[in-house]
Design an enzyme around this catalytic site. Structure first.
Site, short mmCIF file in Angstrom:
data_model
loop_
_atom_site.label_atom_id
_atom_site.label_comp_id
_atom_site.label_asym_id
_atom_site.label_seq_id
_atom_site.Cartn_x
_atom_site.Cartn_y
_atom_site.Cartn_z
N HIS A 128 23.03 18.01 67.56
CA HIS A 128 21.63 17.79 67.16
C HIS A 128 20.92 18.84 66.85
CE1 HIS A 128 21.37 19.56 71.47
NE2 HIS A 128 20.02 19.91 71.01
N ASP A 158 28.05 14.66 70.47
CA ASP A 158 26.99 16.06 70.37
C ASP A 158 27.57 17.22 69.99
OD1 ASP A 158 24.38 16.81 69.78
OD2 ASP A 158 23.78 17.19 71.66
N SER A 236 20.61 25.00 73.32
CA SER A 236 21.61 24.14 72.81
C SER A 236 22.76 24.63 71.90
CB SER A 236 20.77 23.20 71.92
OG SER A 236 19.96 22.20 72.86
#
Length: 391
Positions: A128, A158, A236
């Site tokens: 992402h 992911d 992230s």
């Protein structure tokens, strides 16, 4: 009414506002006068004379010796020192075309984190972070920046791999640990670039294991690590480490109503990363075995009366499912719905829904033979299926 009383009332109604104004003016003048009198009568007041209490001989206080850092602090410092060179910043941009002159402009999209996988320039981050990006730049710990040469991704978990062309001397692969043997209570360290602030480390513990979260393409990621180490936007793709400085997960999400860290963060387990990344590097994609069926969503299956198991909607032609003789859902000649096979188990392990079936299949390799327990037209039976590569 007598004339004299009328005149008196008129004079009273006009005089009252004037008297009020005079009263306010008197009060104001008294206040000004009082302030001036205070100034003259109390000139040494501390708040009026800030020079009064200054100490010309004031000096810095003597510093108390710190002494040795604790072993725990020394360990934290050592982990950061050894791991920080492996952590990178990943900045993405989207190309927009100007409608007037047709020039392409690169517009910043977002900033995330990542870590070095090997000496060949492979950087691991979240899918992402790079999703829908036209370009990506990777900034190393020494501040040098490199354009992404290639990006491969596996949205289901992911996970993405970004390839850069950097000198091998600058590439410090992060040590790899394991996640299958983690225990709740272990110390964790989250490194990354939260809010674009590079070289940040936070500490927490493994607060839960085997969590389930949803990926950006709405697939289920199982076995996720829950940690209390602070994870914020920009973290992230950054590494989650254990107390030995080994990679145990990749920070991927937080549970927070405000969007900032609220005590619960999630990380993709390193065992999954260590399985997916080599395939992305070898094939540019993840080669996973598939049955070759389309399954009904859990809520749809329940509405159709399937309380347990994964309902097959469609069987893909020339697939493993076709060769094994599995049946999809269809309609009779009179238009009534005829439910397909319901897969209730695989290799003796019960299957409650379609997500569980997909997760169980993905633990196998292409060419593996599995035994499916199915429910067909009121009867239970076992079917042997040899898994094929997904197309």
């Amino acid at each position: 009414m007598p004339t004299n009383l009328k005149n008196l009332e008129e004079r009273s109604s006009t005089a009252t506002p004037l008297a009020g104004c005079v009263f306010l003016l008197v009060v104001f003048l008294l206040a000004i006068g009082g302030s001036v009198a205070l100034w003259w009568l109390w000139p040494e007041a501390s708040f009026l004379n800030p020079q009064e209490h200054l100490s010309p001989n004031a000096k810095p206080r003597t510093v108390v010796a710190r002494g040795k850092l604790s072993d725990f602090e020394e360990a934290n410092i050592e982990i950061y020192k050894n791991s920080a060179p492996s952590v990178v910043q990943v900045a993405t941009a989207t190309n927009l075309r100007n409608l007037f002159n047709l020039n392409v402009q690169s517009v910043p999209k977002g900033v995330g984190s990542g870590f070095m996988w090997d000496k060949n320039g492979h950087i691991v981050t979240n899918y992402h972070v790079v999703d829908h990006a036209d370009t990506a730049k990777v900034t190393l710990s020494d501040g040098s920046t490199y354009e992404a040469q290639q990006i491969w991704a596996h949205p289901d978990q992911d996970i993405a791999v970004v390839l850069i062309n950097a000198p091998k001397s600058k590439l410090v692969p992060i040590p790899i640990g394991s996640s299958h043997d983690l225990r709740v209570g272990q110390v964790t360290y989250a490194l990354g670039d939260p809010f674009g602030l590079d070289k940040t480390m936070t500490m927490g513990i493994v607060s839960a294991l085997d969590r389930t979260i949803e990926s950006s393409n709405n697939r289920t990621i199982e076995g996720v690590i829950q940690t209390s180490a602070a994870i914020n936007p920009g973290n992230s793709g950054g590494p989650l480490l254990d107390s030995a400085g080994r990679l145990i997960g990749m920070n991927t999400a937080i549970a927070s109503p405000s969007g900032a860290f609220a005590g619960i963060g999630f990380a993709v387990p390193v065992d999954e990363i260590n399985s997916v990344v080599p395939e992305l590097i070898r094939h540019g994609k993840v080669v996973r075995p598939r049955l070759g069926v389309m399954l009904a969503a859990t809520d749809v299956a329940r509405k159709l009366g399937v309380e347990h198991g994964a309902l097959i909607i469609t069987v893909v032609p020339d697939s493993a499912a076709t060769k094994a003789g599995l049946h999809g859902t269809s309609r009779n000649d009179d238009g009534q719905l005829k439910l397909g096979d319901v897969i209730t188990g695989i290799d003796g392990k019960a299957i409650d829904n379609s997500n569980q079936l997909v997760a169980a299949i993905e633990k196998h390799e292409v060419g593996d033979a599995v035994t499916l327990s199915i429910h067909r037209e009121g009867k239970d039976q076992d079917v042997r299926v040899t898994l094929q590569e997904s197309k």
